[in-house]
Motif scaffolding. Sequence first.
Motif, short mmCIF file in Angstrom:
data_model
loop_
_atom_site.label_atom_id
_atom_site.label_comp_id
_atom_site.label_asym_id
_atom_site.label_seq_id
_atom_site.Cartn_x
_atom_site.Cartn_y
_atom_site.Cartn_z
N ALA A 109 0.77 -1.31 -0.10
CA ALA A 109 -0.06 0.00 -0.09
C ALA A 109 1.03 1.27 0.06
N HIS A 110 1.91 1.48 0.70
CA HIS A 110 2.81 2.26 0.70
C HIS A 110 3.23 2.88 -0.74
N MET A 157 8.48 18.02 0.37
CA MET A 157 7.22 17.58 0.78
C MET A 157 6.16 18.70 0.98
N HIS A 181 -7.64 22.97 10.48
CA HIS A 181 -6.42 22.53 11.37
C HIS A 181 -6.48 23.47 12.47
N PRO A 182 -5.98 22.76 13.69
CA PRO A 182 -6.41 23.49 15.02
C PRO A 182 -5.70 25.15 15.03
N VAL A 189 2.85 28.70 12.85
CA VAL A 189 1.92 28.80 13.88
C VAL A 189 1.81 30.09 14.63
N ALA A 233 -4.20 3.66 2.98
CA ALA A 233 -2.91 3.47 2.41
C ALA A 233 -1.63 2.91 3.52
N SER A 234 -2.23 2.60 4.57
CA SER A 234 -1.40 2.36 5.71
C SER A 234 -0.64 0.99 5.57
N ASP A 235 0.29 0.93 6.49
CA ASP A 235 1.09 -0.56 6.43
C ASP A 235 0.20 -1.20 7.51
N TRP A 274 5.00 6.17 11.04
CA TRP A 274 5.58 5.66 9.67
C TRP A 274 4.66 4.69 9.09
N SER A 275 3.87 4.03 9.80
CA SER A 275 2.85 3.13 9.18
C SER A 275 1.79 3.82 8.60
N ASN A 281 1.41 6.47 7.09
CA ASN A 281 1.33 6.89 5.77
C ASN A 281 0.72 8.04 5.62
N LYS A 291 1.07 12.54 6.37
CA LYS A 291 2.18 13.59 6.78
C LYS A 291 2.42 14.13 8.10
N TYR A 292 1.32 14.36 8.59
CA TYR A 292 1.45 14.88 10.09
C TYR A 292 1.96 13.68 11.09
N LEU A 313 3.96 11.38 10.12
CA LEU A 313 5.16 11.35 9.94
C LEU A 313 6.18 12.20 10.69
N LEU A 314 5.67 13.32 10.66
CA LEU A 314 6.32 14.60 11.27
C LEU A 314 6.59 14.36 12.77
N ARG A 348 9.78 13.82 14.99
CA ARG A 348 10.20 14.74 16.05
C ARG A 348 10.22 13.68 17.17
N GLU A 408 -0.61 19.51 19.35
CA GLU A 408 -1.78 19.64 18.57
C GLU A 408 -2.12 20.75 18.03
N GLU A 429 0.27 22.35 15.97
CA GLU A 429 1.19 22.39 15.12
C GLU A 429 0.67 21.23 14.00
N LEU A 430 0.98 20.13 14.60
CA LEU A 430 1.00 18.79 14.10
C LEU A 430 -0.62 18.07 14.13
N VAL A 431 -1.48 18.65 14.59
CA VAL A 431 -2.75 18.16 14.65
C VAL A 431 -2.78 17.17 15.89
#
Lengths: 408, 405
Positions: free
Chosen positions: A3-4, A24, A32-33, A393, B76-78, B144-145, B147, B149-150, B152-153, B157, B236, B238-240
Amino acid sequence: MNAHGKNRQMTAPIETAAGPAQPMILNMGPQHPSTHGVLRVVLELDGEIVRKARPVIGYLHTGIEKSCESKTYSQAITLTDRIDYLAPLSNNLGYCLAVEKLLGLEVPKRAQYIRVLLTELTRIASHLVWLGTHAIDLGAMSVFLYSFREREEIMKIFEFVAGQRMMTSYFRIGGLALEPPPGWLDRVRRVVESMPGHVDEYEDLLTRNRIWMARTQGVGVLSAADAIAMGVSGPMLRGSGIAHDTRKAFPYSSYDEFDFQIPTQTAGDCYARYLVRIAEIRESVKIVRQAMEKVPAEGPIRAEAPGIVPPSREEMKTSIEGLIYHFKIFTEGFVPPPGEVYQVIESPRGELGVFVASDGSPKPYRVKFRTPSFVNLQSLPRLCEGRLIADVVACIGTTDIVLGEVDR
Amino acid sequence: MEFISQHPVLVAAVVKVVVLLFVVMTALAYLTWLERKVVAHIQSRWGPYYVGAHGLLQPLADGIKFLFKEDVTPPASDRLIYLLAPFLALSLALTALGLIPFGPPGVRFPNGQPVFIVSDVSIGLLFLFAITSLGVYGVALAGWSSNSKYPLLGALRSSAQMISYEVSLTVSVVGVLLLAGTLNFNHIIEGQRGYWHWLRIVPHWYIVPQIVGFLCYLTAAIAETNRVPFDLPEAETELVAGFHTEYSSFKFAMFFMAEYANMITVSCLATILFFGGWLSPFPDRWTWQLYLPGAGLLALGVYCAYDSVTEMRGLARLQLSVVTLLALGGGALCLLPGVAPVIQGPFWFTAKVLGFLFFYIWIRGTLPRFRYDQLMSFGWKLLLPVSLANLVLTAAWFAWGWVRG
């Protein structure tokens, strides 16, 4: 292929060591919050570093300017509340002043002072919302609840005076909608007397806080030249070291009779804008205090302009002229002379300009709002490009946009 | 019966594990309640109030809600790793708690097994660090899994942060190890019995010579558990929601529980290493301290009784009455001559851990969040050098005999 792999092909081709990797693309918003509503910022990221930021707006477009064209001049006031929903009274004031300018109406002093008093309270309330949301964006959660607690007291005053918390529509063409209820000044006094203490509390939590300073100092620097070039106004401009305030530069509604300072900072970063807004809360408290002294206990709150300003209830019920004017104003409206006017006021976010064009009919031919949020938002890419995601932010926070005002 | 008598270690271990799991799960649930209450009162609000008296059933309601939420797996996840990550996070966090001695080893079951210690490992501290370091896998794999963006970031971190602060965390406690001369938790605690000879009132806790090490440990521990002001992985605004953005339903709850379990673990560790674990801060000759737990519970019961009569109505009054009875009964039980000495160790341990947890929550109500680069430079450029200096200094003191271990 798992899937990746499939998903990668769908979004962006990532090359191996043979070629440079693609940046990216991160969609920040519209849900978004910390984009304060429905702002969408498309970020081009290199790791955590923002290479490009592009604000995408229009998710809250409500067609207010166009709607104004199908309303009479008086009816359009209710629409102006909804432009900047954190400072409805400022919008009311800008629009009313523009139409009064078109009509050549002189508003009684008492109404002018009450307008000043309430718009300054609006400024305090709006800055409190800004402070709270900005602080919560940077992780300081408690300040948010403290500032909303104080804002609530101001909202109660609005409800007491105008009957509505947010969509007040309290300023009308030629004056005010209602006589303020007895005892309202005592309520104002209570809030205003406690406000400096509350601001001290916020400052205790933030101003000398090492983490807060590290998060805001040197972040999102906007030079004075850039600020002018982009038409930035309000606390953002003053944070960049330019002491421009419409209340001083083009006084309206008797602002020239009030004694207040224009707080400025020279650094132009998020911390400077924070300090400017905090100082503005204190200055607004000063103005409200002076206005409380100036407001006469008795006196007219509407201009003497039959046919434009609705007659009093008693007049409407007892005289035939009153009844006729009342009927005409609320059915077909009034007809200002053909022409164009532009009126600027200092809203909490900056320079709010209202352009009204009349073609001699009871409805405006064109109404245009020059909203500070829309213009200030232009500076966002300049503020946050080359910095980290976390700084985006902070930058959105100190731009202090209201999406209703950006999109109108 | 024959089986039980033949396998005393196994039976005792199973019983202890089951009880510990039950206690820890309840504690986790009520830690969220505590956090919400304390933060709410810091922020001049009430917090949970309506689900049960004083919101006491709120954790239960939350748990049920988590169970009934739709469990979304992004297409789309692993899938395998996506499923595995929360299990990994939670099971590691709970395993770590199995190493903690909650009371003195002297208190034993009739078959000779210690009551309050699930596993008395001779290299306890090392083992605990080994397990908690694995916790980063849960976070990294989740991010990672997913898949997305938030996450992943957030996971990037988080991995960087946890690995960086792991170093300072470990170095900051080596000073204690030098003083104690052992990695076994019970021996470390026993080493803190008594008083510093130059001050009769200060207990022989390792925080006194190791105050710098303690501060380093505290900071690193907050970062290690991803709490404010180091909560970047799940920042929260920044990255939800950071690495668990894509998780829902009970998988999300598992991450949540893992985080709180980690919080408890590091608090327990701080208590053991720096605050004398289950030792009382008072001298043994003060026998009234035996009645402290009972008196505390009785006071709580009286307060609840007062509250249920004056404030509560209807169902809430009934619920609070149950709490009142439990508290009064527990208090009376703790005053029994047979129970009072047994309960001493766990009482002091719990009290100290609660103190730490309160401190954590307090910080959350006060401070803003660091930025990623500031966090990294703080960890590597300030925290690590300071804890290293502390280690060298302690070693020097120890070598020249300035501090008696």
